[in-house]
Design a protein around this motif. Structure first.
Motif, short mmCIF file in Angstrom:
data_model
loop_
_atom_site.label_atom_id
_atom_site.label_comp_id
_atom_site.label_asym_id
_atom_site.label_seq_id
_atom_site.Cartn_x
_atom_site.Cartn_y
_atom_site.Cartn_z
N SER A 229 -24.53 -7.33 -40.60
CA SER A 229 -25.56 -6.77 -41.48
C SER A 229 -26.76 -6.26 -40.68
O SER A 229 -26.98 -6.66 -39.54
N GLU A 230 -27.53 -5.41 -41.29
CA GLU A 230 -28.69 -4.83 -40.63
C GLU A 230 -29.70 -5.91 -40.27
O GLU A 230 -30.21 -5.96 -39.15
N GLU A 231 -29.97 -6.79 -41.22
CA GLU A 231 -30.94 -7.86 -40.96
C GLU A 231 -30.41 -8.76 -39.86
O GLU A 231 -31.15 -9.17 -38.95
N GLY A 232 -29.13 -9.08 -39.97
CA GLY A 232 -28.52 -9.93 -38.96
C GLY A 232 -28.66 -9.31 -37.57
O GLY A 232 -28.92 -10.01 -36.58
N GLY A 233 -28.50 -7.99 -37.52
CA GLY A 233 -28.63 -7.31 -36.24
C GLY A 233 -30.04 -7.46 -35.69
O GLY A 233 -30.24 -7.66 -34.49
N GLY A 234 -31.00 -7.36 -36.61
CA GLY A 234 -32.39 -7.52 -36.19
C GLY A 234 -32.65 -8.90 -35.63
O GLY A 234 -33.20 -9.06 -34.53
N ARG A 235 -32.21 -9.89 -36.37
CA ARG A 235 -32.41 -11.27 -35.91
C ARG A 235 -31.75 -11.50 -34.56
O ARG A 235 -32.32 -12.12 -33.66
N ALA A 236 -30.54 -11.00 -34.45
CA ALA A 236 -29.80 -11.20 -33.20
C ALA A 236 -30.55 -10.57 -32.03
O ALA A 236 -30.64 -11.13 -30.95
N MET A 237 -31.12 -9.39 -32.29
CA MET A 237 -31.84 -8.70 -31.22
C MET A 237 -33.06 -9.52 -30.79
O MET A 237 -33.36 -9.60 -29.60
N GLU A 238 -33.73 -10.11 -31.75
CA GLU A 238 -34.89 -10.93 -31.41
C GLU A 238 -34.48 -12.08 -30.50
O GLU A 238 -35.13 -12.37 -29.49
N GLN A 239 -33.37 -12.69 -30.88
CA GLN A 239 -32.89 -13.81 -30.09
C GLN A 239 -32.52 -13.35 -28.67
O GLN A 239 -32.87 -14.00 -27.68
N LEU A 240 -31.86 -12.23 -28.60
CA LEU A 240 -31.44 -11.67 -27.32
C LEU A 240 -32.67 -11.43 -26.44
O LEU A 240 -32.70 -11.78 -25.25
N LEU A 241 -33.67 -10.83 -27.05
CA LEU A 241 -34.89 -10.49 -26.31
C LEU A 241 -35.56 -11.77 -25.79
O LEU A 241 -36.10 -11.80 -24.67
N ALA A 242 -35.48 -12.79 -26.61
CA ALA A 242 -36.11 -14.05 -26.21
C ALA A 242 -35.34 -14.71 -25.07
O ALA A 242 -35.93 -15.19 -24.10
N GLU A 243 -34.02 -14.67 -25.19
CA GLU A 243 -33.23 -15.37 -24.18
C GLU A 243 -32.97 -14.56 -22.92
O GLU A 243 -32.77 -15.12 -21.84
N HIS A 244 -32.91 -13.28 -23.10
CA HIS A 244 -32.61 -12.43 -21.94
C HIS A 244 -33.56 -11.23 -21.90
O HIS A 244 -33.14 -10.09 -22.08
N PRO A 245 -34.81 -11.47 -21.66
CA PRO A 245 -35.81 -10.40 -21.69
C PRO A 245 -35.52 -9.30 -20.68
O PRO A 245 -36.08 -8.21 -20.78
#
Lengths: 336, 336
Positions: A229-245
């Motif tokens: 889902s679009e929202e899920g994609g957003g959340r996932a991206m946030e997590q990615l950015l946090a873990e692998h900046p």
DNA sequence: GAAGAAACTGGGAGCGCTTCCAGTGAAGGT
DNA sequence: ACCTTCACTGGAAGCGCTCCCAGTTTCTTC
């Protein structure tokens, strides 16, 4: 709806008017042999005069064939069908069914009632065949379908389950293509947002990502699991950015998610594709219109529908078609 | 497809096992009166033990009811159904049909074959009811449907033809809203790109545009006729620009066309909404994602589907529902 | 021209279910 | 004790079509 429901013209009336037996009339309707030219013509004429159209129900009862196949979408989300993907599949399916006498029944098995109904269709042959889409790994319907007496072809495959008859897109190959493209353009810290891991498309695309990075000798550990889902994609991206900046590219398991991810990326001040390249999967119409336009992997959706229908027809005809995997291709746009 | 097609359990077997007559068994299946509690229970048990499921075909033949309704899209363009609009309608329709025993047959009457089939359904009652969408003004099917013995509800209305039973969106009102909004924000040279004028939605939206300008005392002559497609919208915009270079706003009859128009506008160096404001119609998902996001008129599409189904059900039940017009509302975004 | 094959032909038995109808027996009324 | 009334009950007649089968006709071939 007037009350004078003018009774339907029956075969008997045709036969009588043509001066032949009902059997004979039936034969010419189904153009079977053993009818003289003369009678054949007489019946033909009677049919035209009377405007006779065979009663499908009666025929179905007599032949033990329903004259209809169902296109079923099994899901817990009543809105799935809203995904333009299915409409395209339906168009494909329809295009081949149109050449036959078969009706297309749409089963959005999205509630318990719907599931039950689909299950009954499968168990008691209320249709001549079934096309089943969007199965989640643990959907009991998958096994029921596989064990059913009625011909079933799967559209896409559930994770952990390879149906006997299916047509699918080359998800793994497409994902690999996309990831290789990222590698080829000089990215080295490539992340991925996967789709649901209980759907074949989710796992296959993830594997394709791994394939490409393995060959390139790059690190494939920047992964977050999404849900399509679009929202899920957003959340996932946030997590990615946090873990692998440090990431400089991300292969996203679907365009919907990619759109959500791009928004987050932009909000975080990263430029696309300058700071991070993004590529999605599916090539939905929207992909052409995002800012920047989204690179993605395109799959021939209408063909998928068409091939599903064809395979089902073959199955109904008693043949044993082999599973089909349709090619996917990379569509490069400005986001990578 | 194994060969041992284990014969279906029939009512007779249920009756025998329960030690009652077939008539009695039939009565409890359809829970009709005149069956003693004892027999009722016995039959119930037999049904469970045997896993009996009534044969829909046989029942249909006996009751003279098909047990299915069709959702038909009549069009000369095989791709219409690709429009996300219809998927939404289908979801709505499905949601109410799911509560009934009726199947949903999808008829994409897009080829001659398809049209013929739909015509036969209409003439010879091969379905218990029909929902008909996207009729063009001169589609002969409209009249055939209206004269048919089978209950028919129209989704939207053809131009020049008001069906007896239909549900439609308030296209005229919505268009008026959009145009008034343009007026209210200070635009004075407001153009329009219409949809196909042989569809009710096309003409109604055009009238709404005229309504608003008439009230405001503004010139309503900046009009070009479009066809609902993105390319058509682009072409129409070019023509508009050529004929009325002074325009400062344009109300476009559909989002698809608006997207095409915006591209042309940008290519021509006009800023949106600075130089010219744009508002579309339909509120497709895409509208949220254009650059700038598109102001548009939203209609409750799933409700439309739901109401069509409900109206059809009423018709089948012998009632005489009145046509329904669903409200539309303006969604203001950055393009105006 | 007769025998045998091949091509017709129509009667009739279903396909599985609903529903009308005549019959049965128990309950209720007087 | 007798007559209604009425809830049950199951036999049987379809719903409209397919298809097997036995009988009939026509065509070949010697």
């Amino acid at each position: 709806m007037t009350d004078q429901l003018k009774r339907q013209v029956t075969l008997d009336e045709v036969a009588e008017r043509a001066g032949v037996s009902r059997s004979a009339a039936s034969r010419v309707i189904n153009n079977a042999p053993h009818v003289s030219k003369a009678k054949r013509d007489a019946v033909q004429r009677a049919v035209n005069d009377l405007g006779y159209v065979p009663n499908a129900t009666a025929r179905a009862l007599a032949t033990q064939q329903v004259g209809a196949v169902v296109l079923a979408i099994s899901s817990d989300n009543p809105q799935v069908f809203t995904d333009p993907f299915f409409a395209d599949v339906a168009v494909g399916v329809n295009s081949v069914l149109e050449e036959t006498e078969l009706e297309l029944i749409l089963q959005l098995a999205t509630s318990t009632r719907g599931q039950t109904r689909l299950e009954q269709v499968l168990r008691t042959r209320q249709a001549d065949g079934v096309m089943l889409m969007s199965m989640h790994g643990d959907d009991p319907l998958a096994q029921i379908a596989e064990d059913s007496d009625v011909p079933v072809v799967f559209g896409g495959t559930p994770a952990n389950f390879e149906p006997r008859y299916y047509v699918d897109a080359d998800n793994r190959g497409g994902a690999r293509l996309a990831t290789e493209h990222l590698v080829a353009t000089g990215r080295t810290r490539i992340a991925t947002i996967t789709g649901r891991m209980d759907e074949g498309a989710g796992t296959a695309r993830y594997r394709g990502y791994q394939d490409a990075l393995a060959v390139a000798g790059l690190d494939a550990s920047r992964v977050v699991y999404g849900d399509f889902s679009e929202e899920g994609g957003g959340r996932a991206m946030e997590q990615l950015l946090a873990e692998h900046p440090d990431l400089d590219a991300v292969f996203v398991g679907s365009d919907q998610m990619a759109i959500g991810a791009m928004r987050v990326l932009k909000d975080a001040g990263r430029t696309i594709p300058g700071d991070v390249a993004v590529v999605g999967f599916n090539d939905v119409v929207l992909a052409r219109h995002t800012e920047p336009p989204l690179s993605t992997v395109s799959q021939p959706i209408q063909s998928l529908g068409r091939e599903m229908a064809r395979m089902l027809l073959a199955l109904i005809a008693g043949e044993s078609p082999t599973p089909l995997i349709l090619p996917t291709r990379l569509v490069r746009r400005a986001s990578s």
